[in-house]
Scaffold this motif. Structure first.
Motif, PDB file in Angstrom:
ATOM      1  N   VAL A  56      -8.142   2.245  -8.340  1.00  0.00           N
ATOM      2  CA  VAL A  56      -7.550   1.288  -6.870  1.00  0.00           C
ATOM      3  C   VAL A  56      -8.210   1.821  -5.772  1.00  0.00           C
ATOM      4  O   VAL A  56      -9.229   2.226  -6.093  1.00  0.00           O
ATOM      5  CB  VAL A  56      -6.472   3.315  -7.273  1.00  0.00           C
ATOM      6  CG1 VAL A  56      -5.178   3.274  -7.638  1.00  0.00           C
ATOM      7  CG2 VAL A  56      -6.941   4.505  -6.694  1.00  0.00           C
ATOM      8  N   GLU A  57      -7.606   1.012  -4.767  1.00  0.00           N
ATOM      9  CA  GLU A  57      -8.252   1.366  -3.416  1.00  0.00           C
ATOM     10  C   GLU A  57      -7.585   2.136  -2.971  1.00  0.00           C
ATOM     11  O   GLU A  57      -6.280   2.030  -2.679  1.00  0.00           O
ATOM     12  CB  GLU A  57      -8.339  -0.254  -2.493  1.00  0.00           C
ATOM     13  CG  GLU A  57      -8.843  -1.195  -3.836  1.00  0.00           C
ATOM     14  CD  GLU A  57      -9.040  -2.252  -3.099  1.00  0.00           C
ATOM     15  OE1 GLU A  57     -10.271  -2.600  -2.648  1.00  0.00           O
ATOM     16  OE2 GLU A  57      -7.768  -2.964  -2.505  1.00  0.00           O
ATOM     17  N   SER A  58      -8.715   3.037  -1.526  1.00  0.00           N
ATOM     18  CA  SER A  58      -7.468   4.243  -0.439  1.00  0.00           C
ATOM     19  C   SER A  58      -7.947   3.436   0.945  1.00  0.00           C
ATOM     20  O   SER A  58      -8.979   2.683   1.195  1.00  0.00           O
ATOM     21  CB  SER A  58      -8.202   5.132  -0.979  1.00  0.00           C
ATOM     22  OG  SER A  58      -9.477   5.439  -0.228  1.00  0.00           O
ATOM     23  N   PHE A  59      -6.515   3.336   2.112  1.00  0.00           N
ATOM     24  CA  PHE A  59      -6.265   2.952   2.992  1.00  0.00           C
ATOM     25  C   PHE A  59      -5.938   3.831   3.974  1.00  0.00           C
ATOM     26  O   PHE A  59      -5.064   5.206   3.894  1.00  0.00           O
ATOM     27  CB  PHE A  59      -5.500   1.559   2.877  1.00  0.00           C
ATOM     28  CG  PHE A  59      -6.232   0.440   2.336  1.00  0.00           C
ATOM     29  CD1 PHE A  59      -7.367  -0.547   2.547  1.00  0.00           C
ATOM     30  CD2 PHE A  59      -5.662   0.316   1.235  1.00  0.00           C
ATOM     31  CE1 PHE A  59      -7.330  -1.455   2.349  1.00  0.00           C
ATOM     32  CE2 PHE A  59      -5.778  -0.857   0.767  1.00  0.00           C
ATOM     33  CZ  PHE A  59      -6.771  -1.899   0.871  1.00  0.00           C
ATOM     34  N   ALA A  95     -13.046   3.282  -9.896  1.00  0.00           N
ATOM     35  CA  ALA A  95     -12.785   1.718  -8.732  1.00  0.00           C
ATOM     36  C   ALA A  95     -11.237   1.171  -9.425  1.00  0.00           C
ATOM     37  O   ALA A  95     -11.176  -0.031  -9.816  1.00  0.00           O
ATOM     38  CB  ALA A  95     -13.833   1.402  -8.535  1.00  0.00           C
ATOM     39  N   GLY A 153      -9.835   6.501  -8.125  1.00  0.00           N
ATOM     40  CA  GLY A 153     -10.257   5.948  -6.829  1.00  0.00           C
ATOM     41  C   GLY A 153     -12.041   6.018  -7.396  1.00  0.00           C
ATOM     42  O   GLY A 153     -12.908   4.733  -7.485  1.00  0.00           O
ATOM     43  N   VAL A 178       1.298  -0.888  -0.279  1.00  0.00           N
ATOM     44  CA  VAL A 178       0.059  -0.081   0.417  1.00  0.00           C
ATOM     45  C   VAL A 178       0.790   1.073   0.073  1.00  0.00           C
ATOM     46  O   VAL A 178       1.847   1.057   0.960  1.00  0.00           O
ATOM     47  CB  VAL A 178      -1.337   0.163   1.493  1.00  0.00           C
ATOM     48  CG1 VAL A 178      -1.416   1.101   1.036  1.00  0.00           C
ATOM     49  CG2 VAL A 178      -1.676  -0.942   1.135  1.00  0.00           C
ATOM     50  N   ALA A 186      -7.168  -2.260  -7.634  1.00  0.00           N
ATOM     51  CA  ALA A 186      -8.494  -2.253  -6.817  1.00  0.00           C
ATOM     52  C   ALA A 186      -8.441  -4.030  -7.847  1.00  0.00           C
ATOM     53  O   ALA A 186      -9.081  -5.163  -6.904  1.00  0.00           O
ATOM     54  CB  ALA A 186      -9.412  -1.559  -7.148  1.00  0.00           C
ATOM     55  N   ARG A 187      -7.741  -4.411  -8.685  1.00  0.00           N
ATOM     56  CA  ARG A 187      -7.523  -5.832  -9.247  1.00  0.00           C
ATOM     57  C   ARG A 187      -6.038  -5.564  -9.759  1.00  0.00           C
ATOM     58  O   ARG A 187      -5.774  -5.266  -9.700  1.00  0.00           O
ATOM     59  CB  ARG A 187      -8.545  -5.531 -10.295  1.00  0.00           C
ATOM     60  CG  ARG A 187     -10.330  -4.929 -10.177  1.00  0.00           C
ATOM     61  CD  ARG A 187     -10.714  -5.147 -11.325  1.00  0.00           C
ATOM     62  NE  ARG A 187     -10.195  -4.327 -12.332  1.00  0.00           N
ATOM     63  CZ  ARG A 187     -11.296  -3.721 -13.302  1.00  0.00           C
ATOM     64  NH1 ARG A 187     -11.938  -2.730 -12.246  1.00  0.00           N
ATOM     65  NH2 ARG A 187     -10.312  -2.852 -14.542  1.00  0.00           N
ATOM     66  N   TYR A 207      -2.258   3.724  -1.098  1.00  0.00           N
ATOM     67  CA  TYR A 207      -2.904   2.645  -1.816  1.00  0.00           C
ATOM     68  C   TYR A 207      -2.684   2.402  -2.586  1.00  0.00           C
ATOM     69  O   TYR A 207      -1.626   1.765  -2.808  1.00  0.00           O
ATOM     70  CB  TYR A 207      -3.331   3.939  -3.417  1.00  0.00           C
ATOM     71  CG  TYR A 207      -3.641   5.739  -2.993  1.00  0.00           C
ATOM     72  CD1 TYR A 207      -5.762   5.264  -3.411  1.00  0.00           C
ATOM     73  CD2 TYR A 207      -3.542   6.758  -2.667  1.00  0.00           C
ATOM     74  CE1 TYR A 207      -6.011   6.628  -2.831  1.00  0.00           C
ATOM     75  CE2 TYR A 207      -3.785   7.784  -1.814  1.00  0.00           C
ATOM     76  CZ  TYR A 207      -5.262   7.892  -2.407  1.00  0.00           C
ATOM     77  OH  TYR A 207      -6.025   8.439  -1.851  1.00  0.00           O
ATOM     78  N   ARG A 208      -3.386   1.207  -3.317  1.00  0.00           N
ATOM     79  CA  ARG A 208      -3.108   0.070  -4.418  1.00  0.00           C
ATOM     80  C   ARG A 208      -4.007  -0.543  -5.395  1.00  0.00           C
ATOM     81  O   ARG A 208      -5.493   0.441  -5.182  1.00  0.00           O
ATOM     82  CB  ARG A 208      -2.629  -1.178  -3.268  1.00  0.00           C
ATOM     83  CG  ARG A 208      -4.148  -1.956  -3.072  1.00  0.00           C
ATOM     84  CD  ARG A 208      -3.967  -2.648  -1.679  1.00  0.00           C
ATOM     85  NE  ARG A 208      -5.012  -3.570  -1.454  1.00  0.00           N
ATOM     86  CZ  ARG A 208      -5.591  -4.335  -0.097  1.00  0.00           C
ATOM     87  NH1 ARG A 208      -4.730  -4.543   0.295  1.00  0.00           N
ATOM     88  NH2 ARG A 208      -7.045  -4.903  -0.090  1.00  0.00           N
TER      89      ARG A 208
END
Length: 157
Positions: free
Chosen positions: A55-58, A53, A50, A25, A68-69, A65-66
Motif C-alpha cells: 500500500v501507499e500512504s498519503f 510496499a 506499507g 485514497v 501500491a499496484r 491509503y491505496r
C-alpha cells in the motif's frame, strides 16, 4: 490445524477493502469502519503492509491509503509474507541450517515439497480474485485446491 494468524486474516480483509475502491485514497478511519475492525489494529496492519510496499500512504487532509499496484498484481502470498515473514511449514523448509538434526532428517525434503506447494497455491491467488464472490458451484467450504505433493504441483478451481 494449520492456519494463518488473526492479524494476517485481518490484513487480507483490509487489502480487499482498499482494492474494492481502486480510484480512492481511503483514510484509516474509513477502512476501520468498512471492515468493522478496531482502528489501532487497522493502523498496525497498514504500517506492515506499507513496509512491504503493498500500500501507499498519503499525508494531509485528504490523506490515506491505496494499493501500491493493481489488485491483480498482488498475490495472497505477498500479504501473508508481509505479516508472517517467509512462508514455511517448518523452519528447515525456509532455509538451511535452522535445525541441529538437519543432516540426519529423513523428512526435510518432503516438508520442502509441501512448503513449495503451499507457496505456489498462495501465489496463484491474486487480491483481485479475493474480491470476487464464489461461484454458486463452489461449496460454502470455499475454493478447492488440488495438490499433488509427489510432483509439487498445485491447481485451483
Amino acid at each position: 490445524m494449520l492456519r494463518v494468524s488473526r492479524l494476517t486474516d485481518y490484513a487480507t480483509v483490509v487489502m480487499t477493502c482498499i482494492a474494492a475502491h481502486p480510484a480512492d485514497v481511503l483514510s484509516t478511519v474509513q477502512i476501520a469502519d468498512e471492515t468493522h475492525l478496531e482502528l489501532p489494529t487497522v493502523s498496525k496492519l497498514l504500517k506492515a503492509l506499507g513496509h512491504a510496499a503493498l500500500v501507499e500512504s498519503f499525508r494531509g487532509v485528504n490523506g490515506g491509503y491505496r494499493l501500491a499496484r493493481p489488485a491483480s498484481e498482488i498475490s495472497l502470498a505477498e500479504i501473508v509474507e508481509a505479516l508472517e515473514g517467509p512462508i514455511g511449514m517448518t523452519e528447515c523448509s525456509v532455509a538451511e541450517g535452522q535445525c541441529d538434526r538437519e543432516s540426519q532428517c529423513g523428512v526435510r525434503g518432503s516438508w520442502q515439497r509441501v512448503n513449495n506447494v503451499l507457496d505456489s497455491a498462495l501465489r496463484a491467488v491474486s487480491l483481485a480474485e479475493m474480491l470476487q464472490p464464489l461461484p454458486p458451484a463452489v461449496s460454502s467450504q470455499g475454493r478447492k485446491i488440488a495438490v499433488t505433493v509427489k510432483t509439487g504441483e498445485a491447481t485451483t478451481e
